[in-house]
Scaffold this motif. Structure first.
Motif, PDB file in Angstrom:
ATOM      1  N   ARG A 241       0.693  -1.256   0.107  1.00  0.00           N
ATOM      2  CA  ARG A 241       0.149  -0.008   0.016  1.00  0.00           C
ATOM      3  C   ARG A 241       0.758   1.180  -0.168  1.00  0.00           C
ATOM      4  O   ARG A 241       0.492   1.954  -0.429  1.00  0.00           O
ATOM      5  N   THR A 246      -3.308  -0.856  -4.613  1.00  0.00           N
ATOM      6  CA  THR A 246      -4.556  -0.920  -4.001  1.00  0.00           C
ATOM      7  C   THR A 246      -5.260  -2.169  -3.698  1.00  0.00           C
ATOM      8  O   THR A 246      -4.627  -3.298  -3.757  1.00  0.00           O
ATOM      9  N   ASP A 247      -6.221  -2.234  -3.004  1.00  0.00           N
ATOM     10  CA  ASP A 247      -7.023  -3.615  -2.590  1.00  0.00           C
ATOM     11  C   ASP A 247      -7.182  -4.383  -3.795  1.00  0.00           C
ATOM     12  O   ASP A 247      -7.347  -5.693  -3.607  1.00  0.00           O
ATOM     13  N   GLU A 248      -7.802  -3.610  -4.585  1.00  0.00           N
ATOM     14  CA  GLU A 248      -7.836  -4.328  -5.935  1.00  0.00           C
ATOM     15  C   GLU A 248      -6.826  -5.049  -6.532  1.00  0.00           C
ATOM     16  O   GLU A 248      -6.613  -6.196  -6.921  1.00  0.00           O
ATOM     17  N   ASP A 249      -5.482  -4.311  -6.314  1.00  0.00           N
ATOM     18  CA  ASP A 249      -4.241  -5.056  -6.889  1.00  0.00           C
ATOM     19  C   ASP A 249      -3.939  -6.341  -6.046  1.00  0.00           C
ATOM     20  O   ASP A 249      -3.335  -7.142  -6.394  1.00  0.00           O
ATOM     21  N   SER A 251      -6.337  -8.363  -4.615  1.00  0.00           N
ATOM     22  CA  SER A 251      -7.203  -9.497  -4.392  1.00  0.00           C
ATOM     23  C   SER A 251      -6.814 -10.549  -5.397  1.00  0.00           C
ATOM     24  O   SER A 251      -6.065 -10.242  -6.461  1.00  0.00           O
ATOM     25  N   GLY A 252      -7.447 -11.739  -5.411  1.00  0.00           N
ATOM     26  CA  GLY A 252      -7.343 -12.757  -6.336  1.00  0.00           C
ATOM     27  C   GLY A 252      -5.825 -13.154  -6.727  1.00  0.00           C
ATOM     28  O   GLY A 252      -5.647 -13.613  -7.808  1.00  0.00           O
ATOM     29  N   SER A 255      -2.893  -8.511  -8.860  1.00  0.00           N
ATOM     30  CA  SER A 255      -3.062  -8.056 -10.121  1.00  0.00           C
ATOM     31  C   SER A 255      -1.866  -8.150 -10.854  1.00  0.00           C
ATOM     32  O   SER A 255      -0.795  -8.419 -10.500  1.00  0.00           O
ATOM     33  N   ARG A 257      -0.405  -5.925 -12.380  1.00  0.00           N
ATOM     34  CA  ARG A 257       0.302  -4.985 -12.172  1.00  0.00           C
ATOM     35  C   ARG A 257       1.390  -5.199 -10.820  1.00  0.00           C
ATOM     36  O   ARG A 257       2.536  -5.043 -10.825  1.00  0.00           O
TER      37      ARG A 257
END
Length: 313
Positions: A241, A246-249, A251-252, A255, A257
């Motif tokens: 962070r 980001t949190d989106e980066d 997750s899963g 990312s 990126r």
């Protein structure tokens, strides 16, 4: 934006910042070399399989090996095994955990290895999870206790250099002030540049760099599995962070990126370029962690391929 240096008032409030340990010699950067091997692999194999791999790696030109301490062998027992099985290699703990042994035990182990293998051991330390504890006070007390530890055997001519694992800027500054240097893990090139700015031009800084040499598509999946393991740990999440992810980066499994920034993968030339970037950003040494090798002939082949792409650094 890069983190700003700690305010003087904050240094004054923390009695363990701003004190340089008198017992920690400098890291011999020239002897350590610019690139070494960082590996979990030896924890996953019997010693009968590790020894011939070590011998081959030394012949292939590996000068430094970094070993972790997580679920495998004891940090100092394994360091002694690796040192005894090689002639010239430097073995660095990356890291030995202070929550698993007393300061006196750590000091005695470090002095024993320094006596038996002069100049060939780097003592990397790190603090484990201590809920509610001040890590700076904890480490400061631990380092003081190490400095004051006494043993019945003659001390080595030169004790081992101590480096400190650091995820965040304050811990990096603490390591620069109290030990011989800083060891970072799973970091971007930008993170290395920030740490170098934080700790100054002369303090030793090493960065672990995860790599996968191979087809980019399958290599990215190996990278995703590796990074996903660390996305479960708050201190790594906080580190990412701070770098703008980001949190989106996160997750899963991470990312593309995030994966691209943390793991170098693809042809050996592409991987070699990332290592050059880490060095240009301020790392004195890069510990290369090969993902997905067998820890034996595959590890040796990956090192040889990368060494060929790196040439002379």
């Amino acid at each position: 934006m890069p983190d700003q240096p700690l305010a003087t008032t904050e240094n004054e409030l923390n009695p363990f910042l701003g004190q340089r340990a008198h017992y920690a010699p400098a890291v011999d950067k020239a002897r350590l070399g610019s690139v070494g091997l960082w590996t979990f692999d030896f924890d996953l194999q019997p010693w009968s399989a590790v020894r011939p791999t070590l011998e081959r790696l030394e012949k292939e030109g590996v000068g430094t090996i970094w070993i972790p301490e997580l679920f495998g062998r004891d940090a100092f027992t394994q360091a002694g095994m690796l040192l005894g099985a090689t002639d010239r290699m430097i073995v660095a703990n990356g890291i030995a955990r202070i929550d698993w042994r007393s300061a006196r035990a750590t000091a005695a182990a470090g002095m024993t290895l320094a006596d038996a293998y002069p100049g060939r051991h780097v003592l990397g330390l790190g603090v484990g999870p201590f809920p509610g504890a001040d890590p700076f006070a904890l480490l400061g007390s631990y380092l003081e206790d190490m400095a004051q530890a006494s043993t019945s055997f003659p001390p080595p001519n030169t004790p081992p250099p101590i480096v400190l694992a650091a995820h965040g800027p304050r811990m990096a500054e603490f390591g620069a002030q109290r030990t011989a240097g800083v060891h970072s893990y799973l970091v971007t090139v930008e993170h290395t540049a920030r740490l170098r700015e934080r700790i100054g031009a002369t303090t030793f800084l090493t960065a672990e760099q995860a790599v996968v040499i191979g087809d980019p598509a399958s290599a990215r999946e190996a990278a995703r599995f590796h990074v996903g393991l660390y996305l479960r740990t708050p201190y790594n999440v906080n580190k990412f962070r701070r770098l703008g992810f980001t949190d989106e980066d996160m997750s899963g499994g991470g990312s593309d990126r995030l994966l691209d920034a943390l793991v170098a993968y693809g042809p050996a030339a592409t991987v070699a370029q990332r290592i050059r970037e880490q060095l240009a950003a301020g790392a004195d040494h890069v510990g290369v962690q090969f993902l997905g090798t067998d820890g034996g002939t595959g590890l040796c082949a990956a090192w040889a391929e990368l060494a060929g792409a790196l040439g002379t650094i």
